[in-house]
Design an enzyme around this catalytic site. Structure first.
Site, PDB file in Angstrom:
ATOM      1  N   GLU A 168       0.832  -1.210   0.000  1.00 42.46           N
ATOM      2  CA  GLU A 168       0.000   0.000   0.000  1.00 42.46           C
ATOM      3  C   GLU A 168       0.860   1.251   0.000  1.00 42.46           C
ATOM      4  O   GLU A 168       2.040   1.216   0.313  1.00 42.46           O
ATOM      5  CB  GLU A 168      -0.933   0.010   1.217  1.00 42.46           C
ATOM      6  CG  GLU A 168      -0.306  -0.407   2.539  1.00 42.46           C
ATOM      7  CD  GLU A 168       0.850   0.432   3.008  1.00 42.46           C
ATOM      8  OE1 GLU A 168       0.741   1.674   2.911  1.00 42.46           O
ATOM      9  OE2 GLU A 168       1.857  -0.119   3.487  1.00 42.46           O
ATOM     10  N   GLU A 310       4.546  -0.551   1.145  1.00 41.34           N
ATOM     11  CA  GLU A 310       4.743  -0.817  -0.291  1.00 41.34           C
ATOM     12  C   GLU A 310       4.697  -2.305  -0.638  1.00 41.34           C
ATOM     13  O   GLU A 310       4.808  -2.666  -1.804  1.00 41.34           O
ATOM     14  CB  GLU A 310       6.079  -0.237  -0.808  1.00 41.34           C
ATOM     15  CG  GLU A 310       6.266   1.238  -0.595  1.00 41.34           C
ATOM     16  CD  GLU A 310       7.608   1.745  -1.114  1.00 41.34           C
ATOM     17  OE1 GLU A 310       8.353   0.954  -1.734  1.00 41.34           O
ATOM     18  OE2 GLU A 310       7.909   2.932  -0.890  1.00 41.34           O
TER      19      GLU A 310
END
Length: 344
Positions: A168, A310
């Site tokens: 994310e 991420e």
């Protein structure tokens, strides 16, 4: 909207066959530790002793959060779209680690407050230009939350592989994740809140105050989707949908850090059997993640002090999944190697 139906991987006969296959490898019993547990789990997920990893992929969902207006982040909201551009330019840590480990990477705009235009490498699933400020009103309407869930399910429904990691990007999403954690676990807000992207101690206290005031504003609620819609983000909701669909498809779910684990809290409240499919890549250095993992009864593979998000933890843990699968499939048995086995 029909939500996925997830079956437990519990199968005593197959578990016994996997244990026998693992114990018959040329090694002392239990000597490969967590890799043995991982091989057994993957076998139960795939319903076979002939395990294999096929086309692993990491999905990175990006979105903005209205609660940033409360001054809960050390970075401005514009960093979200700037980091998405960095992903698309293949310059971020997740690009490096995914490429290094032969893992496909897909970037999804779940709700970034920016117009990217048509981009070949960016999947446009934008539900809105960021959520509402949950310090004042619910972050999402039910329709928006349902749309995000549906996007996540559709994306995973189109994948070909059997291993999926979740990442994310979204300035303010540690605040959303901390609020979700508090509401879904009962852990005090003070023990859920951390520095995120680098808040000062005073900033952390302010974040705590914002969440506590928002919790009081919205009152009691217990349904996981109500909690998600009130405090979550478009990227978190999309991850929830993606996780549910992936488990329904009997994929291995690689769980990243604090924000992704908050999505799993929602999914697990809806479908507890999803935890059978989850491999926890690491314990984040973000305050609260260790407690979150404890609540989920999870044993992370790595503890590297990461707090980047991420999906970086997923990419770094992927070689351990390959190791687990490869020793089970390729390592000699005592019989084939003509090595004396361990006596009782």
């Amino acid at each position: 909207m029909r939500l996925p139906d997830i079956l437990s991987t519990h199968d005593p006969l197959l578990a016994s066959e996997l244990a026998q296959a693992i114990d018959n490898k040329t090694k002392p019993l239990g000597s490969l530790g967590a890799l043995e547990t991982l091989a057994r789990q993957i076998g139960l997920i795939q319903q076979t002793t002939k395990v294999a990893l096929h086309k692993p992929a990491i999905l990175v969902f990006a979105a903005d959060h209205g609660v940033v207006a409360e001054g809960i982040s050390a970075y401005p909201q514009s960093v979200t779209w700037q980091m998405v551009e960095n992903f698309l330019s293949k310059g971020a840590a997740i690009n490096v680690f995914a490429r290094q480990n032969g893992c496909a990477l897909q970037i999804i705009d779940a709700g970034v407050n920016h117009d990217f235009g048509k981009r070949v490498a960016l999947m446009d699933c934008k539900v809105g230009r960021g959520t509402a400020n949950f310090a004042q009103k619910p972050a999402m309407s039910w329709a928006e939350c349902a749309a995000a869930l549906a996007h996540g399910m559709r994306i995973v429904g189109n994948l070909e592989g059997n291993v999926i990691g979740f990442g994310e990007m979204g300035i303010g999403n540690t605040t959303a994740a901390a609020a979700l954690m508090h509401k879904l676990t009962g852990v005090p807000v003070a023990d859920c809140v951390g520095a995120g992207t680098g808040l000062s101690p005073e900033g952390v206290l302010h974040k705590q105050d914002v969440i506590e005031a928002a919790v009081a504003l919205h009152g009691e609620m217990s349904e996981p989707l109500d909690i998600l819609a009130t405090f979550g983000g478009f990227e978190i909701a999309m991850i929830v949908g993606a996780m549910l669909k992936a488990a329904e498809r009997r994929m291995v779910l690689l769980i990243d850090g604090f924000i992704v684990s908050s999505a799993l809290l929602v999914a697990a409240r809806m479908q507890p059997a999803i935890l059978d499919y989850c491999v926890f890549s690491h314990c984040s250095d973000e305050a609260g993640h260790a407690r979150m993992l404890e609540h989920l009864k999870a044993r992370p593979l790595l503890n590297l002090g990461l707090r980047l998000g991420e999906g970086t933890g997923c990419a770094l843990a992927l070689p351990l999944l390959h190791a687990a699968v490869n020793f089970l499939g390729e390592m000699a048995t005592f019989q084939s190697a003509r090595v004396s086995g361990q006596s009782a």
